[in-house]
Design a protein around this motif. Structure first.
Motif, PDB file in Angstrom:
ATOM      1  N   PRO A  18      -4.608   9.916   3.810  1.00 55.88           N
ATOM      2  CA  PRO A  18      -3.923   8.665   4.183  1.00 55.88           C
ATOM      3  C   PRO A  18      -2.452   8.912   4.470  1.00 55.88           C
ATOM      4  O   PRO A  18      -1.881   9.937   4.099  1.00 55.88           O
ATOM      5  CB  PRO A  18      -4.094   7.800   2.932  1.00 55.88           C
ATOM      6  CG  PRO A  18      -4.188   8.785   1.810  1.00 55.88           C
ATOM      7  CD  PRO A  18      -4.890   9.996   2.370  1.00 55.88           C
ATOM      8  N   ASP A  19      -1.838   7.952   5.151  1.00 51.00           N
ATOM      9  CA  ASP A  19      -0.405   8.017   5.415  1.00 51.00           C
ATOM     10  C   ASP A  19       0.346   7.552   4.166  1.00 51.00           C
ATOM     11  O   ASP A  19       0.063   6.498   3.614  1.00 51.00           O
ATOM     12  CB  ASP A  19      -0.032   7.120   6.603  1.00 51.00           C
ATOM     13  CG  ASP A  19      -0.598   7.651   7.920  1.00 51.00           C
ATOM     14  OD1 ASP A  19      -0.724   8.884   8.037  1.00 51.00           O
ATOM     15  OD2 ASP A  19      -0.901   6.827   8.802  1.00 51.00           O
ATOM     16  N   VAL A  20       1.306   8.359   3.742  1.00 51.55           N
ATOM     17  CA  VAL A  20       2.109   8.047   2.561  1.00 51.55           C
ATOM     18  C   VAL A  20       3.546   7.840   3.013  1.00 51.55           C
ATOM     19  O   VAL A  20       4.126   8.686   3.694  1.00 51.55           O
ATOM     20  CB  VAL A  20       2.056   9.181   1.526  1.00 51.55           C
ATOM     21  CG1 VAL A  20       2.885   8.821   0.300  1.00 51.55           C
ATOM     22  CG2 VAL A  20       0.615   9.481   1.126  1.00 51.55           C
ATOM     23  N   SER A  21       4.124   6.701   2.661  1.00 50.54           N
ATOM     24  CA  SER A  21       5.530   6.443   2.979  1.00 50.54           C
ATOM     25  C   SER A  21       6.338   6.421   1.687  1.00 50.54           C
ATOM     26  O   SER A  21       5.881   5.907   0.666  1.00 50.54           O
ATOM     27  CB  SER A  21       5.689   5.116   3.726  1.00 50.54           C
ATOM     28  OG  SER A  21       5.235   4.037   2.928  1.00 50.54           O
ATOM     29  N   ILE A  22       7.537   7.013   1.740  1.00 52.08           N
ATOM     30  CA  ILE A  22       8.451   7.046   0.592  1.00 52.08           C
ATOM     31  C   ILE A  22       9.625   6.129   0.911  1.00 52.08           C
ATOM     32  O   ILE A  22      10.327   6.321   1.905  1.00 52.08           O
ATOM     33  CB  ILE A  22       8.964   8.471   0.320  1.00 52.08           C
ATOM     34  CG1 ILE A  22       7.802   9.468   0.249  1.00 52.08           C
ATOM     35  CG2 ILE A  22       9.806   8.488  -0.948  1.00 52.08           C
ATOM     36  CD1 ILE A  22       6.878   9.270  -0.913  1.00 52.08           C
ATOM     37  N   THR A  23       9.823   5.120   0.074  1.00 48.83           N
ATOM     38  CA  THR A  23      10.888   4.142   0.311  1.00 48.83           C
ATOM     39  C   THR A  23      11.542   3.761  -1.015  1.00 48.83           C
ATOM     40  O   THR A  23      10.941   3.922  -2.078  1.00 48.83           O
ATOM     41  CB  THR A  23      10.340   2.861   0.960  1.00 48.83           C
ATOM     42  OG1 THR A  23       9.425   2.237   0.057  1.00 48.83           O
ATOM     43  CG2 THR A  23       9.629   3.158   2.273  1.00 48.83           C
ATOM     44  N   PRO A  24      12.767   3.236  -0.980  1.00 48.75           N
ATOM     45  CA  PRO A  24      13.339   2.654  -2.201  1.00 48.75           C
ATOM     46  C   PRO A  24      12.497   1.460  -2.640  1.00 48.75           C
ATOM     47  O   PRO A  24      12.013   0.682  -1.810  1.00 48.75           O
ATOM     48  CB  PRO A  24      14.739   2.216  -1.761  1.00 48.75           C
ATOM     49  CG  PRO A  24      15.032   3.002  -0.530  1.00 48.75           C
ATOM     50  CD  PRO A  24      13.714   3.209   0.147  1.00 48.75           C
ATOM     51  N   ALA A  25      12.299   1.326  -3.945  1.00 49.75           N
ATOM     52  CA  ALA A  25      11.481   0.232  -4.462  1.00 49.75           C
ATOM     53  C   ALA A  25      12.176  -1.108  -4.273  1.00 49.75           C
ATOM     54  O   ALA A  25      13.369  -1.238  -4.544  1.00 49.75           O
ATOM     55  CB  ALA A  25      11.178   0.453  -5.935  1.00 49.75           C
ATOM     56  N   ARG A  26      11.431  -2.089  -3.809  1.00 48.47           N
ATOM     57  CA  ARG A  26      11.922  -3.459  -3.808  1.00 48.47           C
ATOM     58  C   ARG A  26      11.828  -4.010  -5.236  1.00 48.47           C
ATOM     59  O   ARG A  26      11.052  -3.508  -6.050  1.00 48.47           O
ATOM     60  CB  ARG A  26      11.084  -4.332  -2.878  1.00 48.47           C
ATOM     61  CG  ARG A  26      11.026  -3.869  -1.428  1.00 48.47           C
ATOM     62  CD  ARG A  26      10.332  -4.936  -0.583  1.00 48.47           C
ATOM     63  NE  ARG A  26       9.057  -5.354  -1.143  1.00 48.47           N
ATOM     64  CZ  ARG A  26       7.867  -4.828  -0.819  1.00 48.47           C
ATOM     65  NH1 ARG A  26       7.794  -3.853   0.089  1.00 48.47           N
ATOM     66  NH2 ARG A  26       6.752  -5.262  -1.386  1.00 48.47           N
ATOM     67  N   PRO A  27      12.608  -5.036  -5.571  1.00 51.36           N
ATOM     68  CA  PRO A  27      12.512  -5.611  -6.927  1.00 51.36           C
ATOM     69  C   PRO A  27      11.090  -6.011  -7.297  1.00 51.36           C
ATOM     70  O   PRO A  27      10.689  -5.854  -8.454  1.00 51.36           O
ATOM     71  CB  PRO A  27      13.441  -6.829  -6.850  1.00 51.36           C
ATOM     72  CG  PRO A  27      14.465  -6.445  -5.824  1.00 51.36           C
ATOM     73  CD  PRO A  27      13.706  -5.655  -4.789  1.00 51.36           C
TER      74      PRO A  27
END
Length: 230
Positions: A18-27
C-alpha cells in the motif's frame, strides 16, 4: 523510551504494497497515534515496568501515551504519523531542542503535565505515579546536555509491519533535523532496533541502568559535522 519499531528488512506478506504517507499529526489524530504506540509497545520490556500485564492493559497504555504526547508543550512537540488509506499505522513522537530561555524556566512539573494528570492516573493508578516518575528519571539521566531532538516514542501497528514504516518515520524527521544542523537522541530496548539506528548514524553511549527487567541503550546522533555530546 523510543522503541518499538520493525525493520524495513522484514518481508511484507499482505499482498500489494500500500501507499504510505508520512505527515505531521493533526490534533484529531493524536488519539489514533496513541493507540498505535500502545499496540507497538505491548511487549516492550521498559514499558512493562510502567504498565504491567493485567486487565485493561491496552486501554491503560493508550491513556499513558496520549498523556505523554500532550505533556510536551505544543511549541516543541512534533508527532509524525504514517497513514495508509486514511488510517494511522505508525507514529513517532519527537521533542524539539529547548531554547536557553525555556531551559532556565523549566519547572519540576510543567503545566502541560499537570493538565494530563487525570490521564496519568487512569493509566498508572495512584500507586503507580511515583514508581513511574522514578523510572522516567532513570531514563532521562543519561540524556546529553547539548541541545538535541529527542525521539521519545516510535511504533508501527501490526497491520503495517514490514512496510519500512518505522524507517520512513525516522528518516522524515531526520531530514529536518539535519537541515537545521541539530543533533538527535533516543533510547533503544532491543539489539535489532539498535542495528537500524546505527545505520542511520546513531552511536551507542552505553546502557541505561536503574530499570528492573530492562537495560535499554542510550543512542546519540551528532549534528552533521559536530562533535559528540558533552
Amino acid at each position: 523510551m523510543t522503541d518499538e519499531i520493525v525493520s524495513a528488512d522484514e518481508c511484507f506478506s499482505g499482498g500489494t504494497m500500500p501507499d504510505v504517507s508520512i505527515t505531521p499529526a493533526r490534533p484529531d489524530q493524536l488519539d489514533a497515534a496513541a493507540a498505535v504506540l500502545a499496540e507497538g509497545f505491548r511487549d516492550d520490556p521498559v514499558m512493562q515496568g510502567f504498565v504491567p500485564r493485567g486487565p485493561r492493559r491496552h486501554a491503560r497504555l493508550v491513556e499513558l501515551f496520549a498523556a505523554m504526547m500532550r505533556s510536551i508543550p505544543s511549541t516543541r512537540r512534533a508527532v509524525d504519523v504514517a497513514v495508509v488509506d486514511g488510517d494511522v499505522v505508525g507514529a513517532a513522537v519527537w521533542e524539539a531542542p529547548r531554547t536557553r530561555a525555556s531551559s532556565a524556566m523549566r519547572l519540576p512539573v510543567s503545566w502541560e503535565e499537570l493538565g494530563q494528570l487525570p490521564r496519568y492516573l487512569r493509566a498508572l493508578g495512584l500507586g503507580g505515579l511515583v514508581p513511574a516518575a522514578r523510572r522516567q528519571a532513570s531514563l532521562a539521566a543519561p540524556r546529553p546536555r547539548l541541545p538535541h531532538w529527542y525521539l521519545g516514542e516510535i511504533a508501527v501497528g501490526d497491520a503495517a509491519r514490514g512496510l519500512g514504516v518505522g524507517t520512513s518515520l525516522i528518516e522524515h524527521r531526520l531530514a529536518a533535523v539535519d537541515e537545521a544542523g541539530d543533533a538527535a537522541y533516543l533510547e533503544s530496548s532491543t539489539e535489532r532496533n539498535r542495528a537500524l539506528y546505527r545505520r542511520m548514524g546513531f552511536v551507542e553511549l552505553g546502557p541505561i541502568r536503574g530499570l528492573p527487567g530492562a537495560t535499554p541503550a542510550a543512542m546519540w546522533r551528532p549534528a552533521r559535522g559536530a562533535a559528540g555530546p558533552a
